[in-house]
Design a protein around this motif. Structure first.
Motif, short mmCIF file in Angstrom:
data_model
loop_
_atom_site.label_atom_id
_atom_site.label_comp_id
_atom_site.label_asym_id
_atom_site.label_seq_id
_atom_site.Cartn_x
_atom_site.Cartn_y
_atom_site.Cartn_z
N UNK A 111 40.91 30.64 42.70
CA UNK A 111 39.70 31.06 42.01
C UNK A 111 38.75 31.79 42.96
N UNK A 112 38.61 31.27 44.16
CA UNK A 112 37.72 31.89 45.15
C UNK A 112 38.24 33.27 45.53
N UNK A 113 39.52 33.36 45.87
CA UNK A 113 40.11 34.63 46.28
C UNK A 113 40.03 35.63 45.13
N UNK A 114 40.31 35.20 43.92
CA UNK A 114 40.22 36.10 42.76
C UNK A 114 38.80 36.62 42.57
N UNK A 115 37.80 35.76 42.77
CA UNK A 115 36.41 36.19 42.63
C UNK A 115 36.08 37.29 43.63
N UNK A 116 36.54 37.13 44.87
CA UNK A 116 36.28 38.16 45.88
C UNK A 116 37.07 39.43 45.59
N UNK A 117 38.29 39.30 45.05
CA UNK A 117 39.07 40.49 44.68
C UNK A 117 38.41 41.24 43.53
N UNK A 118 37.79 40.53 42.61
CA UNK A 118 37.13 41.18 41.47
C UNK A 118 35.80 41.81 41.86
N UNK B 18 28.26 29.31 40.87
CA UNK B 18 27.73 29.67 39.55
C UNK B 18 28.65 30.66 38.85
N UNK B 19 29.17 31.65 39.60
CA UNK B 19 30.08 32.63 39.03
C UNK B 19 31.35 31.96 38.51
N UNK B 20 31.85 30.98 39.26
CA UNK B 20 33.11 30.33 38.90
C UNK B 20 32.92 29.13 37.98
N UNK B 21 31.67 28.79 37.68
CA UNK B 21 31.42 27.63 36.82
C UNK B 21 31.72 26.31 37.51
N UNK B 22 31.57 26.29 38.82
CA UNK B 22 31.82 25.08 39.60
C UNK B 22 30.52 24.31 39.79
#
Length: 134
Positions: free
Chosen positions: A75-82, A95-99
């Motif tokens: 999830x973290x890596x995907x967020x940075x890729x996006x 907050x972005x990941x809903x954690x």
């Protein structure tokens, strides 16, 4: 066919070939851009896979699926890729990941981000900020 008709026909053929060459150049430019985007995506996927494999502890006989740690890294890596050009603070990432944004959860993410930074996937453009290395 007289010389005037011949030259007119020759000019028409040249104009047609010039137009076709322009169309082909446009297609080449478009395909080159699409190829560059696809290659960048492939690099992102390969890097993501490499980082996840390197950071995931292996256990013999583990066929139950990805661990909670693995999915958190994904999830973290995907967020940075996006969002490759955006620098995140841990709270913003949560907050972005809903954690959850409580301190213990964010401290675990800080550790994960530190690991991703040491692996060369992320960089720290400022204190407490993390961004994908480009």
């Amino acid at each position: 066919m007289n010389i005037t008709e011949f030259l007119t026909d020759l000019q028409a053929q040249q104009d047609e070939a010039t137009a076709r060459a322009g169309e082909l150049r446009g297609q080449i430019e478009h395909l080159t851009a699409v190829l560059a985007e696809t290659e960048a995506r492939l690099m992102d996927l390969a890097t993501t896979r490499k980082v996840i494999v390197e950071l995931t502890p292996t256990r013999d006989g583990d066929e139950a699926g990805p661990s909670e740690s693995t999915t958190a890294y994904q999830a973290i890596v995907n967020a940075f890729n996006q969002h490759p050009d955006q620098a995140f603070r841990v709270r913003e990432l949560h907050e972005l990941l809903g954690m959850p944004t409580d301190d213990p959860c964010m401290n675990v993410t800080r550790s994960r981000l530190g690991r991703l930074t040491r692996q060369g996937f992320l960089t720290q453009p400022g204190r407490g900020r993390y961004q994908k290395r480009t």
